[in-house]
Design a protein around this motif. Structure first.
Motif, PDB file in Angstrom:
ATOM      1  N   ASN A   1       1.576   0.802   8.433  1.00 45.69           N
ATOM      2  CA  ASN A   1       2.383   1.895   7.858  1.00 45.69           C
ATOM      3  C   ASN A   1       3.136   2.644   8.950  1.00 45.69           C
ATOM      4  O   ASN A   1       4.223   3.169   8.725  1.00 45.69           O
ATOM      5  CB  ASN A   1       1.493   2.932   7.154  1.00 45.69           C
ATOM      6  CG  ASN A   1       0.683   2.355   6.016  1.00 45.69           C
ATOM      7  OD1 ASN A   1       0.935   1.250   5.570  1.00 45.69           O
ATOM      8  ND2 ASN A   1      -0.308   3.107   5.534  1.00 45.69           N
TER       9      ASN A   1
ATOM     10  N   ASN B   1     -11.234   0.087  -2.167  1.00 42.27           N
ATOM     11  CA  ASN B   1     -10.107   0.761  -1.519  1.00 42.27           C
ATOM     12  C   ASN B   1      -9.280   1.433  -2.593  1.00 42.27           C
ATOM     13  O   ASN B   1      -8.458   0.778  -3.217  1.00 42.27           O
ATOM     14  CB  ASN B   1      -9.287  -0.269  -0.728  1.00 42.27           C
ATOM     15  CG  ASN B   1      -8.206   0.351   0.123  1.00 42.27           C
ATOM     16  OD1 ASN B   1      -8.158   1.562   0.289  1.00 42.27           O
ATOM     17  ND2 ASN B   1      -7.313  -0.492   0.657  1.00 42.27           N
TER      18      ASN B   1
ATOM     19  N   ARG C   1       6.403  -5.837  -1.171  1.00 39.11           N
ATOM     20  CA  ARG C   1       6.644  -7.268  -0.973  1.00 39.11           C
ATOM     21  C   ARG C   1       7.200  -7.854  -2.268  1.00 39.11           C
ATOM     22  O   ARG C   1       6.443  -8.216  -3.166  1.00 39.11           O
ATOM     23  CB  ARG C   1       5.361  -7.992  -0.536  1.00 39.11           C
ATOM     24  CG  ARG C   1       4.974  -7.649   0.901  1.00 39.11           C
ATOM     25  CD  ARG C   1       3.933  -8.600   1.450  1.00 39.11           C
ATOM     26  NE  ARG C   1       4.421  -9.962   1.577  1.00 39.11           N
ATOM     27  CZ  ARG C   1       3.651 -11.043   1.449  1.00 39.11           C
ATOM     28  NH1 ARG C   1       2.368 -10.908   1.184  1.00 39.11           N
ATOM     29  NH2 ARG C   1       4.170 -12.238   1.583  1.00 39.11           N
TER      30      ARG C   1
ATOM     31  N   ASP D   1      -8.217  -3.125  -3.804  1.00 40.35           N
ATOM     32  CA  ASP D   1      -7.244  -2.065  -3.536  1.00 40.35           C
ATOM     33  C   ASP D   1      -6.551  -1.672  -4.837  1.00 40.35           C
ATOM     34  O   ASP D   1      -5.591  -2.315  -5.263  1.00 40.35           O
ATOM     35  CB  ASP D   1      -6.228  -2.593  -2.500  1.00 40.35           C
ATOM     36  CG  ASP D   1      -5.298  -1.509  -1.967  1.00 40.35           C
ATOM     37  OD1 ASP D   1      -5.306  -0.383  -2.492  1.00 40.35           O
ATOM     38  OD2 ASP D   1      -4.555  -1.818  -1.004  1.00 40.35           O
TER      39      ASP D   1
ATOM     40  N   GLU E   1      -3.685  -7.629   4.859  1.00 37.10           N
ATOM     41  CA  GLU E   1      -2.967  -6.686   3.983  1.00 37.10           C
ATOM     42  C   GLU E   1      -2.020  -7.342   2.991  1.00 37.10           C
ATOM     43  O   GLU E   1      -1.495  -6.683   2.100  1.00 37.10           O
ATOM     44  CB  GLU E   1      -2.134  -5.726   4.850  1.00 37.10           C
ATOM     45  CG  GLU E   1      -0.878  -6.393   5.427  1.00 37.10           C
ATOM     46  CD  GLU E   1      -0.001  -5.499   6.303  1.00 37.10           C
ATOM     47  OE1 GLU E   1      -0.407  -4.383   6.658  1.00 37.10           O
ATOM     48  OE2 GLU E   1       1.103  -5.950   6.633  1.00 37.10           O
ATOM     49  N   ARG E   2      -1.765  -8.659   3.142  1.00 33.74           N
ATOM     50  CA  ARG E   2      -0.556  -9.216   2.532  1.00 33.74           C
ATOM     51  C   ARG E   2      -0.601  -9.427   1.021  1.00 33.74           C
ATOM     52  O   ARG E   2       0.449  -9.593   0.397  1.00 33.74           O
ATOM     53  CB  ARG E   2      -0.182 -10.526   3.227  1.00 33.74           C
ATOM     54  CG  ARG E   2       0.382 -10.259   4.625  1.00 33.74           C
ATOM     55  CD  ARG E   2       0.649 -11.518   5.392  1.00 33.74           C
ATOM     56  NE  ARG E   2       1.601 -12.397   4.756  1.00 33.74           N
ATOM     57  CZ  ARG E   2       2.918 -12.249   4.793  1.00 33.74           C
ATOM     58  NH1 ARG E   2       3.438 -11.228   5.421  1.00 33.74           N
ATOM     59  NH2 ARG E   2       3.704 -13.117   4.205  1.00 33.74           N
TER      60      ARG E   2
HETATM   61  N1  THG Z   1      -4.900   2.726   3.671  1.00 35.22           N
HETATM   62  C1  THG Z   1      -5.686   2.026   2.832  1.00 35.22           C
HETATM   63  N2  THG Z   1      -5.211   1.026   2.042  1.00 35.22           N
HETATM   64  C2  THG Z   1      -3.901   0.724   2.083  1.00 35.22           C
HETATM   65  C3  THG Z   1      -3.026   1.408   2.926  1.00 35.22           C
HETATM   66  C4  THG Z   1      -3.566   2.445   3.743  1.00 35.22           C
HETATM   67  N3  THG Z   1      -3.419  -0.286   1.279  1.00 35.22           N
HETATM   68  C5  THG Z   1      -1.986  -0.511   1.178  1.00 35.22           C
HETATM   69  C6  THG Z   1      -1.295  -0.219   2.493  1.00 35.22           C
HETATM   70  N4  THG Z   1      -1.701   1.070   2.985  1.00 35.22           N
HETATM   71  C7  THG Z   1      -1.652  -1.293   3.507  1.00 35.22           C
HETATM   72  N5  THG Z   1      -1.033  -2.524   3.141  1.00 35.22           N
HETATM   73  C8  THG Z   1       0.263  -2.863   3.584  1.00 35.22           C
HETATM   74  C9  THG Z   1       0.831  -4.011   3.087  1.00 35.22           C
HETATM   75  C10 THG Z   1       2.078  -4.419   3.555  1.00 35.22           C
HETATM   76  C11 THG Z   1       2.746  -3.672   4.507  1.00 35.22           C
HETATM   77  C12 THG Z   1       2.171  -2.518   4.993  1.00 35.22           C
HETATM   78  C13 THG Z   1       0.920  -2.117   4.535  1.00 35.22           C
HETATM   79  C14 THG Z   1       4.067  -4.063   5.052  1.00 35.22           C
HETATM   80  N6  THG Z   1       4.834  -4.902   4.377  1.00 35.22           N
HETATM   81  C15 THG Z   1       6.144  -5.312   4.879  1.00 35.22           C
HETATM   82  C16 THG Z   1       7.177  -4.236   4.708  1.00 35.22           C
HETATM   83  O1  THG Z   1       7.067  -3.425   3.797  1.00 35.22           O
HETATM   84  O2  THG Z   1       8.121  -4.234   5.472  1.00 35.22           O
HETATM   85  C17 THG Z   1       6.616  -6.513   4.118  1.00 35.22           C
HETATM   86  C18 THG Z   1       6.086  -7.754   4.727  1.00 35.22           C
HETATM   87  C19 THG Z   1       6.619  -8.997   4.042  1.00 35.22           C
HETATM   88  O3  THG Z   1       7.373  -8.928   3.065  1.00 35.22           O
HETATM   89  O4  THG Z   1       6.248 -10.061   4.516  1.00 35.22           O
HETATM   90  O5  THG Z   1       4.477  -3.627   6.104  1.00 35.22           O
HETATM   91  O6  THG Z   1      -2.868   3.109   4.525  1.00 35.22           O
HETATM   92  N7  THG Z   1      -7.000   2.327   2.802  1.00 35.22           N
END
Ligand code: THG
Length: 292
Positions: A221, A120, A36, A99, A29-30
């Motif tokens: 999430n 996505n 971020r 995405d 996901e990153r």
């Molecule tokens: N469904 C689908 N695609 C998606 C999502 C979904 N794409 C985007 C998102 N949701 C999934 N991607 C993330 C990317 C990062 C985080 C969560 C979901 C995350 N980031 C940390 C934070 O915000 O606290 C930061 C981490 C860091 O800085 O190192 O948690 O639902 N199809």
């Protein structure tokens, strides 16, 4: 009970198979500037070093596919997304999950992508169905369908199932094989609604039983705004794998999450002789020894 479907995605050189008969496929996901700040800032400056590093690290930690998001407010997203994809492909050969909510960025990305991409995403809104699905068909891609539509995100599993049904039906009408449609039941944050986890799990069960499709989810999430997120994420992802999740979008660099996925696969009978579990254990033991 519908039969389990198999989704294939590929890069120019690698093929990944997603199904409930095989191991869970981690979509890293990153590479996403939303939430971020370091990525956001780097992309604004045209610096892709962090993108390359995130790509390498996530693949080393077990990601089989990388989600690539270049949603920088005010940026030329079609151009930026392609630059980010190129940076990723410089350092790894895994297939990409494109995405973007921008149809122009999506089309440009699909045009240049070599292999079978994962898109996505589409959702049940008319505008989304009408713009995204024809591109998925034209480029022979697979697609993640989000369980939301013109009325927003339904608050019950049954209503989310109905949106999944609509997306699958509309894809089929365009000649897209249902095996190429992966459904995302939507993992919302439990900080806002304590039932959000349960709704995602129950929706997953209903959709798998009805359609047998593969299931993705932005599984991190779920814990936004909560302390000790990694424990919640690890537990939720294991439960979701039991419910039918096959390709979570998550962060494999969080050890609790990566380990929970391996343990869940072992418990689901998808790790013959526990070979993957044992191999990961040996790898951790080696890293611990190297640090000592
Ligand atoms: N469904 C689908 N695609 C998606 C999502 C979904 N794409 C985007 C998102 N949701 C999934 N991607 C993330 C990317 C990062 C985080 C969560 C979901 C995350 N980031 C940390 C934070 O915000 O606290 C930061 C981490 C860091 O800085 O190192 O948690 O639902 N199809």
């Amino acid at each position: 009970m519908a039969a389990n479907l198999k989704t294939i995605v590929s890069s120019a050189t690698q093929t990944v198979e997603i199904s409930r008969d095989g191991p869970t496929v981690i979509i890293g996901e990153r590479i996403n500037p939303t939430g971020r700040k370091v990525v956001l800032q780097a992309l604004r400056e045209g610096n892709f070093d962090i993108v390359r590093q995130d790509a390498k690290e996530q693949v080393a930690a077990g990601a089989a596919i990388l989600d690539v998001n270049a949603g920088v407010p005010g940026a030329d997203e079609p151009a930026l997304l392609q630059q980010v994809m190129r940076a990723v492909m410089e350092v790894t050969d895994v297939p990409l999950c494109i995405d973007t909510a921008n149809p122009k960025a999506l089309e440009a990305a699909l045009k240049s992508y070599r292999g079978k991409a994962l898109v996505n995403s589409v959702n049940g809104e008319e505008r989304s169905l009408n713009t995204v699905l024809p591109l998925v068909e034209e480029y022979g891609a697979a697609v993640i369908g989000l369980c939301m539509d013109d009325n927003g995100i339904p608050d019950t599993p049954e209503k989310r199932l109905a949106v999944a049904d609509k997306i699958i039906e509309r894809a089929a009408r365009l000649g897209i094989d249902v095996a190429n449609v992966i459904i995302d039941p939507l993992a919302l944050t439990m900080g806002a609604d304590s039932k959000a986890g349960w709704i995602a799990l129950r929706t997953t069960e209903l959709i798998v039983r009805e359609f047998g499709v593969n299931i993705s989810m932005g599984a991190s999430n779920i814990s936004f705004g909560m302390p000790d997120r990694r424990y919640i994420n690890a537990t939720f992802i294991a439960m979701a794998i039991h419910a039918g999740l096959t390709c979570p979008i998550t962060n494999p660099l969080v050890p609790e999450v990566a380990i929970a996925i391996l343990a869940a696969d072992l418990c689901m009978g998808r790790d013959d002789y526990g070979m993957r579990w044992i191999q990961a254990y040996r790898q951790r033991a080696k890293e611990t020894a190297a640090q000592a």
